[in-house]
Design a protein around this motif. Structure first.
Motif, PDB file in Angstrom:
ATOM      1  N   TYR A  78      14.249  34.471   6.880  1.00  0.00           N
ATOM      2  CA  TYR A  78      14.449  36.094   7.619  1.00  0.00           C
ATOM      3  C   TYR A  78      16.413  36.278   7.802  1.00  0.00           C
ATOM      4  O   TYR A  78      15.892  36.974   7.432  1.00  0.00           O
ATOM      5  CB  TYR A  78      13.778  35.236   8.932  1.00  0.00           C
ATOM      6  CG  TYR A  78      12.785  34.816   9.624  1.00  0.00           C
ATOM      7  CD1 TYR A  78      11.845  35.754   8.455  1.00  0.00           C
ATOM      8  CD2 TYR A  78      11.730  34.006   9.764  1.00  0.00           C
ATOM      9  CE1 TYR A  78      10.280  35.311   8.661  1.00  0.00           C
ATOM     10  CE2 TYR A  78      10.868  33.826  10.343  1.00  0.00           C
ATOM     11  CZ  TYR A  78       9.864  34.147   9.310  1.00  0.00           C
ATOM     12  OH  TYR A  78       8.808  33.839   9.647  1.00  0.00           O
ATOM     13  N   PRO A  79      16.792  35.027   7.570  1.00  0.00           N
ATOM     14  CA  PRO A  79      18.635  35.886   8.529  1.00  0.00           C
ATOM     15  C   PRO A  79      19.235  36.409   6.657  1.00  0.00           C
ATOM     16  O   PRO A  79      19.444  37.435   7.066  1.00  0.00           O
ATOM     17  CB  PRO A  79      19.242  34.297   8.198  1.00  0.00           C
ATOM     18  CG  PRO A  79      18.521  33.553   8.364  1.00  0.00           C
ATOM     19  CD  PRO A  79      16.540  33.667   7.851  1.00  0.00           C
ATOM     20  N   THR A  80      18.345  36.123   5.580  1.00  0.00           N
ATOM     21  CA  THR A  80      18.436  36.615   4.171  1.00  0.00           C
ATOM     22  C   THR A  80      18.039  37.961   4.174  1.00  0.00           C
ATOM     23  O   THR A  80      19.160  39.042   3.595  1.00  0.00           O
ATOM     24  CB  THR A  80      18.710  36.409   2.723  1.00  0.00           C
ATOM     25  OG1 THR A  80      18.970  34.931   2.929  1.00  0.00           O
ATOM     26  CG2 THR A  80      18.504  36.335   1.929  1.00  0.00           C
ATOM     27  N   VAL A  81      16.761  38.008   4.452  1.00  0.00           N
ATOM     28  CA  VAL A  81      16.707  40.028   4.414  1.00  0.00           C
ATOM     29  C   VAL A  81      16.996  40.737   5.491  1.00  0.00           C
ATOM     30  O   VAL A  81      17.386  41.523   5.550  1.00  0.00           O
ATOM     31  CB  VAL A  81      14.682  39.545   4.704  1.00  0.00           C
ATOM     32  CG1 VAL A  81      13.937  40.909   4.624  1.00  0.00           C
ATOM     33  CG2 VAL A  81      13.930  38.632   3.473  1.00  0.00           C
ATOM     34  N   GLN A  82      17.402  40.155   6.214  1.00  0.00           N
ATOM     35  CA  GLN A  82      17.915  41.160   7.472  1.00  0.00           C
ATOM     36  C   GLN A  82      19.057  40.976   6.952  1.00  0.00           C
ATOM     37  O   GLN A  82      19.278  41.706   7.810  1.00  0.00           O
ATOM     38  CB  GLN A  82      17.687  40.100   9.156  1.00  0.00           C
ATOM     39  CG  GLN A  82      16.401  39.470   9.405  1.00  0.00           C
ATOM     40  CD  GLN A  82      15.824  38.915  11.066  1.00  0.00           C
ATOM     41  OE1 GLN A  82      15.422  39.231  11.592  1.00  0.00           O
ATOM     42  NE2 GLN A  82      16.886  38.400  10.805  1.00  0.00           N
ATOM     43  N   GLY A  83      19.671  39.874   6.999  1.00  0.00           N
ATOM     44  CA  GLY A  83      21.340  40.514   6.625  1.00  0.00           C
ATOM     45  C   GLY A  83      22.065  41.788   5.360  1.00  0.00           C
ATOM     46  O   GLY A  83      22.265  42.467   6.030  1.00  0.00           O
ATOM     47  N   THR A 112      22.357  32.298   8.077  1.00  0.00           N
ATOM     48  CA  THR A 112      22.548  31.452   6.734  1.00  0.00           C
ATOM     49  C   THR A 112      21.370  31.130   6.046  1.00  0.00           C
ATOM     50  O   THR A 112      19.966  31.429   6.866  1.00  0.00           O
ATOM     51  CB  THR A 112      23.026  29.817   7.422  1.00  0.00           C
ATOM     52  OG1 THR A 112      24.297  29.979   7.957  1.00  0.00           O
ATOM     53  CG2 THR A 112      23.071  28.894   5.997  1.00  0.00           C
ATOM     54  N   SER A 113      21.399  31.880   4.954  1.00  0.00           N
ATOM     55  CA  SER A 113      19.283  31.317   4.202  1.00  0.00           C
ATOM     56  C   SER A 113      19.211  30.482   4.836  1.00  0.00           C
ATOM     57  O   SER A 113      19.881  29.231   4.760  1.00  0.00           O
ATOM     58  CB  SER A 113      20.086  30.880   2.794  1.00  0.00           C
ATOM     59  OG  SER A 113      19.473  31.559   1.842  1.00  0.00           O
ATOM     60  N   LEU A 114      17.612  30.901   4.689  1.00  0.00           N
ATOM     61  CA  LEU A 114      16.878  29.144   4.605  1.00  0.00           C
ATOM     62  C   LEU A 114      16.761  28.145   3.521  1.00  0.00           C
ATOM     63  O   LEU A 114      15.726  27.356   3.922  1.00  0.00           O
ATOM     64  CB  LEU A 114      15.669  29.690   5.543  1.00  0.00           C
ATOM     65  CG  LEU A 114      15.627  30.530   7.046  1.00  0.00           C
ATOM     66  CD1 LEU A 114      14.682  30.856   7.394  1.00  0.00           C
ATOM     67  CD2 LEU A 114      15.855  29.376   7.952  1.00  0.00           C
ATOM     68  N   THR A 115      16.144  28.960   2.442  1.00  0.00           N
ATOM     69  CA  THR A 115      15.491  28.320   1.447  1.00  0.00           C
ATOM     70  C   THR A 115      17.264  27.767   0.816  1.00  0.00           C
ATOM     71  O   THR A 115      16.375  26.649  -0.165  1.00  0.00           O
ATOM     72  CB  THR A 115      14.987  29.769   0.960  1.00  0.00           C
ATOM     73  OG1 THR A 115      16.634  30.522   0.784  1.00  0.00           O
ATOM     74  CG2 THR A 115      13.592  29.809   1.739  1.00  0.00           C
ATOM     75  N   VAL A 116      18.617  28.471   0.893  1.00  0.00           N
ATOM     76  CA  VAL A 116      19.539  28.234  -0.284  1.00  0.00           C
ATOM     77  C   VAL A 116      20.272  27.737   1.080  1.00  0.00           C
ATOM     78  O   VAL A 116      21.044  27.974   1.409  1.00  0.00           O
ATOM     79  CB  VAL A 116      19.800  28.880  -1.394  1.00  0.00           C
ATOM     80  CG1 VAL A 116      21.186  28.917  -1.820  1.00  0.00           C
ATOM     81  CG2 VAL A 116      19.267  29.469  -1.773  1.00  0.00           C
TER      82      VAL A 116
END
Length: 341
Positions: free
Chosen positions: A307-312, A85-89
């Protein structure tokens, strides 16, 4: 071993190695993100937020755990096809981000690739079929310039000329905010507008695609021009081409029916890998033209330490490249019976 059986073993080996390649890419991205300066909590709360609030958010996001535990947790989620899950959204999963932004990247990549193929192959054929002429020199110069010009510089220059000065095209974005966007199952504005029969929306979608696609397509066309020109020149000197000429076959038929087919075989490999790279690497074009694609979203996530968005997104792009390379190998084996695996 028969050719078909060898090809089956080759594909099986590639499919077996694909998870290993994805795991390597995932691990490298995971470690590099944690090694870069900056803190996702500072991006979310701001650097002046109370320390207690930062500690609470780190605990909530799992960023207070040891690095090895964060890594194992991420791999466990990845095995369940959960990209996080996105950290910023907050509340938006990475899969939802991919679903929302990927169609724009696909549309940009497909139209740009069509332009690159049309321009590159045409210039390459013209240059190779007229050696030691002004067309040959012009083709070589075209290939050198388009291959070496920085994409972001060309994009900004074309924006200044055609969008700012001449006002022929919009500066950026994918669709005007004052017009309802096409609605449909694909998320591709050109396709959805045609499916709904709205030619006005189709024209607007093409209008906004024109400048970024021309920029990316023409600069990529140098790759295909150089490859077609070199391979076609070599093919035109082959023995079987000389034999065809000796039988009285016209030069045009020799070019189109005998030489060009073999000269285009290496282009298939470059085509597939370039398209896969464009789907995951059109970041400069998307940022320059404010194109709301997945590469642009990746750029924003990197700046925000999400982090999760970049990795995904990186894993998603890596999977596309791996699958595309396997598909290209199969296509090459089908087109060229001389290939053995």
């Amino acid at each position: 071993m028969s050719r078909s059986k060898a090809l089956q073993y080759y594909v099986a080996a590639r499919l077996f190695l694909a998870p290993l390649m994805l795991w390597t890419i995932t691990t490298v991205v995971f470690l590099l993100l944690r090694a870069t300066p900056g803190d996702a909590v500072d991006v979310i709360l701001g650097p002046r937020a109370p320390e207690a609030a930062k500690v609470a958010l780190r605990q909530q996001l799992g960023l207070d755990l040891p690095l090895w535990q964060q890594y194992l947790n991420y791999l466990g989620d990845l095995l369940r096809l959960d990209l996080g899950t996105s950290l910023t959204v907050r509340g938006q999963s990475v899969w939802e981000i991919i679903q929302a932004y990927f169609p724009a990247t696909v549309e940009l990549a497909v139209f740009s690739m069509a332009i690159a193929l049309l321009v590159g192959v045409s210039v390459g054929i013209l240059s190779a079929s007229k050696p030691d002429t002004v067309f040959d020199a012009g083709g070589r110069l075209f290939g050198i310039i388009t291959y070496s010009v920085p994409l972001f510089w060309a994009g900004m220059l074309l924006q200044l000329i055609f969008a700012v000065q001449l006002r022929w095209f919009p500066i950026g974005s994918r669709f005007p905010i004052t017009v309802p966007v096409p609605q449909g199952p694909t998320g591709l504005y050109t396709v959805d507008s045609l499916l709904s029969g709205n030619l006005a929306q189709f024209g607007v979608a093409l209008y906004y695609l024109t400048l970024p696609c021309l920029t990316l397509g023409i600069l990529l066309s140098g790759i295909f021009e150089r490859m077609v020109r070199v391979n076609l020149k070599q093919t035109l000197k082959a023995d079987y081409v000389e034999a065809a000429r000796a039988r009285g076959i016209s030069e045009g038929k020799v070019l189109w029916s005998h030489a060009l087919k073999n000269a285009l075989i290496p282009v298939i490999t470059v085509l597939g890998l370039t398209l896969a790279a464009m789907l995951g690497g059109a970041i400069l074009t998307e940022v320059t033209f404010s194109w709301p694609g997945l590469a642009n979203r990746l750029y924003e996530a990197i700046n925000q330490r999400d982090y999760p968005t970049v990795q995904g997104i990186v894993v998603f792009f890596a999977a596309i490249v791996v699958l595309a390379s396997i598909a290209i190998d199969l296509l090459n084996a089908y087109v060229d019976p001389r290939i053995r695996y």
